[in-house]
Design an enzyme around this catalytic site. Structure first.
Site, PDB file in Angstrom:
ATOM      1  N   ARG A 113      25.876  -4.507  -8.872  1.00 20.56           N
ATOM      2  CA  ARG A 113      24.426  -4.572  -9.071  1.00 20.56           C
ATOM      3  C   ARG A 113      23.884  -5.857  -8.480  1.00 20.56           C
ATOM      4  O   ARG A 113      24.589  -6.855  -8.357  1.00 20.56           O
ATOM      5  CB  ARG A 113      24.070  -4.482 -10.552  1.00 20.56           C
ATOM      6  CG  ARG A 113      24.603  -5.603 -11.444  1.00 20.56           C
ATOM      7  CD  ARG A 113      23.705  -6.812 -11.498  1.00 20.56           C
ATOM      8  NE  ARG A 113      24.072  -7.733 -12.559  1.00 20.56           N
ATOM      9  CZ  ARG A 113      23.900  -9.036 -12.505  1.00 20.56           C
ATOM     10  NH1 ARG A 113      23.419  -9.607 -11.416  1.00 20.56           N
ATOM     11  NH2 ARG A 113      24.220  -9.806 -13.529  1.00 20.56           N
ATOM     12  N   GLU A 212      16.227  -7.457 -18.042  1.00 30.44           N
ATOM     13  CA  GLU A 212      16.252  -8.930 -17.998  1.00 30.44           C
ATOM     14  C   GLU A 212      15.557  -9.445 -16.733  1.00 30.44           C
ATOM     15  O   GLU A 212      14.902 -10.483 -16.737  1.00 30.44           O
ATOM     16  CB  GLU A 212      17.694  -9.426 -18.060  1.00 30.44           C
ATOM     17  CG  GLU A 212      17.800 -10.939 -18.028  1.00 30.44           C
ATOM     18  CD  GLU A 212      19.226 -11.457 -18.154  1.00 30.44           C
ATOM     19  OE1 GLU A 212      20.060 -10.798 -18.798  1.00 30.44           O
ATOM     20  OE2 GLU A 212      19.509 -12.524 -17.604  1.00 30.44           O
ATOM     21  N   ARG A 216      17.009  -4.216 -11.611  1.00 37.43           N
ATOM     22  CA  ARG A 216      18.451  -4.307 -11.440  1.00 37.43           C
ATOM     23  C   ARG A 216      18.810  -3.098 -10.588  1.00 37.43           C
ATOM     24  O   ARG A 216      18.659  -1.949 -11.039  1.00 37.43           O
ATOM     25  CB  ARG A 216      19.177  -4.229 -12.787  1.00 37.43           C
ATOM     26  CG  ARG A 216      19.012  -5.485 -13.651  1.00 37.43           C
ATOM     27  CD  ARG A 216      19.858  -6.624 -13.090  1.00 37.43           C
ATOM     28  NE  ARG A 216      19.686  -7.887 -13.777  1.00 37.43           N
ATOM     29  CZ  ARG A 216      20.481  -8.350 -14.750  1.00 37.43           C
ATOM     30  NH1 ARG A 216      21.487  -7.622 -15.181  1.00 37.43           N
ATOM     31  NH2 ARG A 216      20.274  -9.526 -15.284  1.00 37.43           N
ATOM     32  N   CYS A 258      17.662 -15.525 -15.395  1.00 38.30           N
ATOM     33  CA  CYS A 258      18.722 -16.417 -15.887  1.00 38.30           C
ATOM     34  C   CYS A 258      19.361 -17.133 -14.697  1.00 38.30           C
ATOM     35  O   CYS A 258      19.682 -16.488 -13.694  1.00 38.30           O
ATOM     36  CB  CYS A 258      19.764 -15.594 -16.637  1.00 38.30           C
ATOM     37  SG  CYS A 258      21.171 -16.565 -17.235  1.00 38.30           S
ATOM     38  N   THR A 260      22.218 -17.999 -14.135  1.00 39.84           N
ATOM     39  CA  THR A 260      23.575 -17.531 -13.782  1.00 39.84           C
ATOM     40  C   THR A 260      23.525 -16.448 -12.706  1.00 39.84           C
ATOM     41  O   THR A 260      24.524 -16.163 -12.068  1.00 39.84           O
ATOM     42  CB  THR A 260      24.310 -16.921 -14.992  1.00 39.84           C
ATOM     43  OG1 THR A 260      23.548 -15.806 -15.473  1.00 39.84           O
ATOM     44  CG2 THR A 260      24.503 -17.928 -16.102  1.00 39.84           C
ATOM     45  N   ARG A 267      26.545  -8.834  -9.073  1.00 40.88           N
ATOM     46  CA  ARG A 267      27.769  -8.760  -9.870  1.00 40.88           C
ATOM     47  C   ARG A 267      28.499  -7.497  -9.434  1.00 40.88           C
ATOM     48  O   ARG A 267      27.975  -6.390  -9.530  1.00 40.88           O
ATOM     49  CB  ARG A 267      27.462  -8.708 -11.364  1.00 40.88           C
ATOM     50  CG  ARG A 267      28.693  -8.970 -12.226  1.00 40.88           C
ATOM     51  CD  ARG A 267      28.322  -9.234 -13.670  1.00 40.88           C
ATOM     52  NE  ARG A 267      28.327  -8.011 -14.449  1.00 40.88           N
ATOM     53  CZ  ARG A 267      29.407  -7.481 -15.033  1.00 40.88           C
ATOM     54  NH1 ARG A 267      30.583  -8.077 -14.951  1.00 40.88           N
ATOM     55  NH2 ARG A 267      29.312  -6.357 -15.710  1.00 40.88           N
ATOM     56  N   ARG A 296      35.620  -9.631 -18.660  1.00 45.93           N
ATOM     57  CA  ARG A 296      34.762  -9.346 -19.819  1.00 45.93           C
ATOM     58  C   ARG A 296      35.348  -8.193 -20.615  1.00 45.93           C
ATOM     59  O   ARG A 296      36.246  -7.506 -20.143  1.00 45.93           O
ATOM     60  CB  ARG A 296      33.355  -8.957 -19.356  1.00 45.93           C
ATOM     61  CG  ARG A 296      32.628 -10.054 -18.611  1.00 45.93           C
ATOM     62  CD  ARG A 296      31.235  -9.609 -18.225  1.00 45.93           C
ATOM     63  NE  ARG A 296      30.468 -10.719 -17.668  1.00 45.93           N
ATOM     64  CZ  ARG A 296      29.202 -10.646 -17.302  1.00 45.93           C
ATOM     65  NH1 ARG A 296      28.538  -9.511 -17.456  1.00 45.93           N
ATOM     66  NH2 ARG A 296      28.556 -11.684 -16.802  1.00 45.93           N
ATOM     67  N   GLU A 301      29.288  -8.008 -21.136  1.00 47.48           N
ATOM     68  CA  GLU A 301      29.104  -9.368 -21.638  1.00 47.48           C
ATOM     69  C   GLU A 301      29.212  -9.481 -23.162  1.00 47.48           C
ATOM     70  O   GLU A 301      28.608  -8.711 -23.886  1.00 47.48           O
ATOM     71  CB  GLU A 301      27.702  -9.794 -21.196  1.00 47.48           C
ATOM     72  CG  GLU A 301      27.502 -11.259 -21.220  1.00 47.48           C
ATOM     73  CD  GLU A 301      26.159 -11.635 -20.599  1.00 47.48           C
ATOM     74  OE1 GLU A 301      25.243 -10.797 -20.549  1.00 47.48           O
ATOM     75  OE2 GLU A 301      26.068 -12.794 -20.181  1.00 47.48           O
TER      76      GLU A 301
END
Ligand code: ARG
Length: 343
Positions: A113, A212, A216, A258, A260, A267, A296, A301
């Site tokens: 993603r 988020e 995505r 975020c 990160t 990812r 993970r 997560e």
């Protein structure tokens, strides 16, 4: 590490904000507002409310990265292990890589993603209901213009009754309200308003809207043909970036809620069944470290590993290209499968 007195938090915490938000930086930044009116206190709400955060800060718009650079840059450099002189690496080209597990002995599914945000809207934790709806409308229009090979259906969660929503959820085709970290950041506000999912006709490509991040973009398929999944994702990214203006910075790459996720915002991972390595966690940890991978739990997560199914994905997203991420994952998985076979 203990935060300095004078900061809005004095808790024992391992988070990036506890580490990088010094009293001087806090005082320098606390009265600044971004063009959409976002403040440092808003940015760190989640980390204050959740002392067990690993990061604890969210951008409220693309300008947050400049306005709060004094604290965000050190956090970004630390998280992505960046060397001085770092910058975003833009290459994104179709990849050719052999399927590592054509019989699907180990790899259950592959998922890649990217996060994308639209530069002219505030980010998710900083949006009002009208902005969420306007963003959804903008994206819906873009979906209508997709070429035949990528076309599909957009479903707005507000149009579904509970039964219909649960049916989508069971198939992994919907997303719930986010966790307590996102909640404290304001990301769950007004859920499910403005949220929804686009699904391509072959179901491989999906786009989450107003989670988020604004978008995505996801490609996902059973088995371990990572290159095939990656190539489908690239097609969708290209089709959408022609229509939507994604928040981007030459040095920092794609800007995300975020820190990160900043950079490639990608990812790339698999669900992989590793019975023997589960009993030898140190082997798995070593391979993961050598290949910059993150291990993970089965549900993603902050979840536990169930029935020896691990979620293995890249740990770094900025300073390396999407193609390098996929190559690293491929090499890492090769090492993991080799070790699992020989234990
Ligand atoms: N804010 C959470 C924390 O600091 C999550 C960080 C990374 N995950 C994410 N989904 N952005 O622990």
């Amino acid at each position: 590490m203990k935060a300095e007195p004078g900061l809005p938090f004095h808790v024992f915490s391992q988070s990036s904000i506890t580490k990088h938000l010094t009293l001087k930086r806090y005082n320098d930044l606390k009265d600044i507002r971004t063009p959409s009116g976002y403040s440092l206190d808003q940015a760190i709400r989640s980390g204050i409310k959740n002392p067990d955060s690993s990061i604890g800060i969210y951008a409220g718009d693309m300008e947050s990265y400049d306005c709060f650079a004094q604290v965000l840059l050190p956090i970004i450099e630390d998280y992505h292990h960046l060397e001085p002189g770092w910058s975003h690496k833009p290459d994104l080209q179709e990849a050719v890589l052999p399927d590592l597990d054509p019989k699907q002995t180990f790899i259950r599914s592959s998922r890649i993603r990217v996060a994308r945000n639209l530069g002219r809207f505030p980010f998710s934790g900083n949006m009002n209901p009208d902005q969420r709806l306007a963003l959804e409308e903008t994206v819906k229009q873009a979906f209508k213009t997709l070429p035949e090979t990528l076309s599909g259906t957009y479903t707005s969660f507000t149009n579904l009754n509970e039964k219909q929503f649960n049916a989508l959820l069971e198939k992994g085709l919907a997303f719930r309200k986010g966790d307590r970290f996102m909640d404290a950041a304001g990301i769950n506000r007004d859920y499910p308003l403005g949220r929804g999912i686009f699904i391509s006709r072959d179901k491989v490509v999906r786009v989450w809207v107003n989670e988020e991040d604004h978008l995505r973009i996801i490609a996902q398929s059973p088995g371990g043909d990572i290159a095939c999944v990656f190539n489908r994702l690239i097609q969708m990214i290209r089709a959408l970036e022609d229509k939507l203006h994604f928040a981007f910075d030459r040095r920092k790459g794609f800007l995300t809620a975020c820190p990160t996720n900043i950079g490639t915002a990608m990812r790339a991972g698999v669900h992989i069944h590793l019975e023997k390595l589960e009993k030898n966690p140190s082997f798995l940890e070593t391979i993961a470290r050598d290949h910059h991978l993150q291990i993970r739990g089965t549900g993603g997560e902050k979840t536990a590993v169930e029935q020896a199914v691990f979620d293995v994905s890249n740990a770094r997203r900025l300073g390396i290209s999407a193609n390098t991420i996929v190559k690293d994952l491929h090499e890492g998985l090769q090492a993991i499968i080799h070790t699992e076979r020989n234990l």
